[in-house]
Design an enzyme around this catalytic site. Structure first.
Site: not given
Ligand code: IMP
Ligand code: MG
Length: 173
Positions: A43, A99, A102, A130, A151-152, A164
């Site tokens: 990402g 990237d 979340d 987020k 979701f982006v 990407r």
């Molecule tokens: P986390 O562990 O939940 O913080 O997730 C992080 C990863 O989830 C990021 O590095 C992305 O690969 C993926 N992700 C989370 N939200 C999005 C989104 O809105 N679009 C695309 N990928 C996302």
């Molecule tokens: Mg990722």
């Protein structure tokens, strides 16, 4: 898969300007030091590539791959190392670049991993944040844009491994 220009959330111009600004802040914060930029694949590859060119300090770059959502939009809540850091980072100033933060589970996992490997300092930098979705107790040291719970895709972010390469960020619904 077709991209839709109607749902643009962040334009190419906004990204360029913000990345420049964050790169400048990082350059000031680390003045007189070296940075090891750890870019999380896949990402962050585009963001990291642009960001390092705005950092006016000696920089080394390494990549790490952790397990991702695959094609799902919901976190599985578990992180697995697919490809580990290729260098000895003991004693280095590590800046983890992703990237998007979340749930924060990925960034928290990598942060702890880097600490355990003996980095002199660890900071985090994300293109997008987020905060509404946060489960882990982590906040980025550097963040380009805070976004709502949508979701982006684009600029490195994917859906089904597409988009990407799109140079702006848009809503994927
Ligand atoms: P986390 O562990 O939940 O913080 O997730 C992080 C990863 O989830 C990021 O590095 C992305 O690969 C993926 N992700 C989370 N939200 C999005 C989104 O809105 N679009 C695309 N990928 C996302
Ligand atoms: Mg990722």
């Amino acid at each position: 898969m077709e991209e839709s220009k109607e749902n643009i959330l962040i334009t190419k111009e906004q990204i360029t300007e913000k990345v420049k600004e964050i790169g400048h802040i990082i350059s000031e914060d680390y003045k007189g030091e070296e940075i090891y930029v750890l870019s999380l694949l896949r990402g962050s590859f585009i963001f990291a590539a642009d960001l390092v060119r705005e950092i006016k300090l000696p920089v080394k770059i390494g990549f790490m791959t952790t397990s991702s959502y695959g094609n799902e939009e919901v976190s599985k809540g578990k992180v697995k190392i697919i490809n580990d850091i290729p260098d000895n980072i003991s004693g280095l100033n590590v800046l983890i670049v992703d990237d998007i933060i979340d749930t924060g589970i990925t960034m928290e996992f990598v942060y702890k991993h880097v600490k355990k490997l003996g980095a002199a300092s660890v900071k985090t930098c994300t293109l997008l944040d987020k905060p509404e979705r946060r489960k882990a107790g982590i906040a980025p040291d550097y963040c380009c844009f805070e976004i709502p719970d949508v979701f982006v895709v684009g600029y490195g972010l994917n859906y089904g491994d597409y988009f990407r390469n799109v140079p702006y960020i848009f809503n994927w619904n």
